[in-house]
Design an enzyme around this catalytic site. Structure first.
Site, PDB file in Angstrom:
ATOM      1  CG  ASP A   1      53.388  44.849  47.636  1.00  0.00           C
ATOM      2  OD1 ASP A   1      52.687  44.691  48.806  1.00  0.00           O
ATOM      3  OD2 ASP A   1      53.945  45.693  47.476  1.00  0.00           O
TER       4      ASP A   1
ATOM      5  N   GLY B   1      49.715  40.173  46.925  1.00  0.00           N
ATOM      6  CA  GLY B   1      49.441  38.939  46.153  1.00  0.00           C
ATOM      7  C   GLY B   1      48.032  38.953  45.585  1.00  0.00           C
TER       8      GLY B   1
HETATM    9  C1  PRP Z   1      52.091  46.252  40.435  1.00  0.00           C
HETATM   10  C2  PRP Z   1      52.958  45.035  39.972  1.00  0.00           C
HETATM   11  C3  PRP Z   1      51.679  44.162  40.101  1.00  0.00           C
HETATM   12  C4  PRP Z   1      51.356  44.376  41.386  1.00  0.00           C
HETATM   13  C5  PRP Z   1      51.435  43.727  42.566  1.00  0.00           C
HETATM   14  O1  PRP Z   1      51.356  47.025  39.746  1.00  0.00           O
HETATM   15  O2  PRP Z   1      52.995  45.087  38.618  1.00  0.00           O
HETATM   16  O3  PRP Z   1      50.872  44.169  39.254  1.00  0.00           O
HETATM   17  O4  PRP Z   1      51.348  45.873  41.722  1.00  0.00           O
HETATM   18  O5  PRP Z   1      50.824  43.994  43.962  1.00  0.00           O
HETATM   19  P1  PRP Z   1      49.904  43.140  44.656  1.00  0.00           P
HETATM   20  O6  PRP Z   1      50.830  41.758  45.008  1.00  0.00           O
HETATM   21  O7  PRP Z   1      49.789  43.967  45.978  1.00  0.00           O
HETATM   22  O8  PRP Z   1      48.811  42.988  43.904  1.00  0.00           O
HETATM   23  P2  PRP Z   1      50.951  48.528  39.618  1.00  0.00           P
HETATM   24  O9  PRP Z   1      49.462  48.298  40.214  1.00  0.00           O
HETATM   25  O10 PRP Z   1      51.844  49.254  40.587  1.00  0.00           O
HETATM   26  O11 PRP Z   1      50.914  49.029  38.316  1.00  0.00           O
HETATM   27  P3  PRP Z   1      51.967  49.076  37.066  1.00  0.00           P
HETATM   28  O12 PRP Z   1      52.592  47.656  36.775  1.00  0.00           O
HETATM   29  O13 PRP Z   1      51.356  49.724  36.051  1.00  0.00           O
HETATM   30  O14 PRP Z   1      52.915  50.096  37.790  1.00  0.00           O
END
Ligand code: PRP
Length: 181
Positions: free
Chosen positions: A102, A104
């Protein structure tokens, strides 16, 4: 107002094709070498399982669990390690596997963090990519499917802990709240 499944965005057949394509590409790129797949929990667990079974090279698997600092905001770009790797990745070829990129910020931080552990190489693979939301310039080596800026669930992705088990990727109907994945 409750969230609801509004529409199917990516069908399971398309996801299967994506896994075959990425598996073939990675197997070619790493021919003759062993890789360590690092799944970023929780969301990556479904994709990692499918991707790993498409690889024809030797594979080890490990997981990390990370969380953004600051009550769910992602402004700092710093992530807290909830569960660290079990393996020593020194001298190993590492591929970090994500369900979605998302902003990054998570991958950006993981690149820095894992880079300090002296892997032979480090690459990033994501099932889904939302480039419209990017806040840092990060190179992703293997991208499955580029998606629009919609809140999606399924295939590992959740809303409030639910829907990770959906075999298709669906757009979640809005109750007026925005938000990142
Ligand atoms: C989501 C996804 C990535 C991160 C990406 O995890 O799995 O790790 O967000 O977002 P970014 O590019 O903005 O950093 P989340 O925090 O939702 O946890 P989860 O995988 O346990 O659902």
């Amino acid at each position: 107002m409750a969230k609801y499944i509004k529409d199917v965005l990516i069908r399971r057949e398309q996801i299967e094709e994506m896994c075959r394509r990425l598996g073939k590409q990675i197997s070619q790129d790493y021919a003759g070498r062993e890789v360590v797949l690092i799944g970023v929990l929780k969301g990556a667990y479904v994709f990692l399982a499918d991707l790993a079974r498409q690889l024809t090279i030797p594979v080890c698997i490990d997981f990390m669990s990370v969380s953004s600092y600051g009550g769910g905001t992602r402004t700092s770009g710093i992530v807290r390690i909830i569960k660290d790797l079990d393996m020593d990745i020194s001298g190993r070829h590492v591929i970090v596997v994500e369900d979605i990129v998302d902003s990054g910020l998570t991958l950006n931080h993981l690149r820095d963090l894992l880079g300090t552990r002296n892997p032979a190489s480090i690459a990033f693979c994501t099932a889904f990519d939302k480039p419209d939301r990017r806040r840092v310039d990060i190179r992703i080596d293997y991208v499955g499917i580029v998606i629009p800026d919609e809140f999606i669930v399924g295939y590992g992705l959740d809303f409030d802990g639910r829907y990770r088990n959906l075999p298709d990727v669906a757009i979640l109907g809005d109750d007026g709240q925005g938000g990142s994945q």
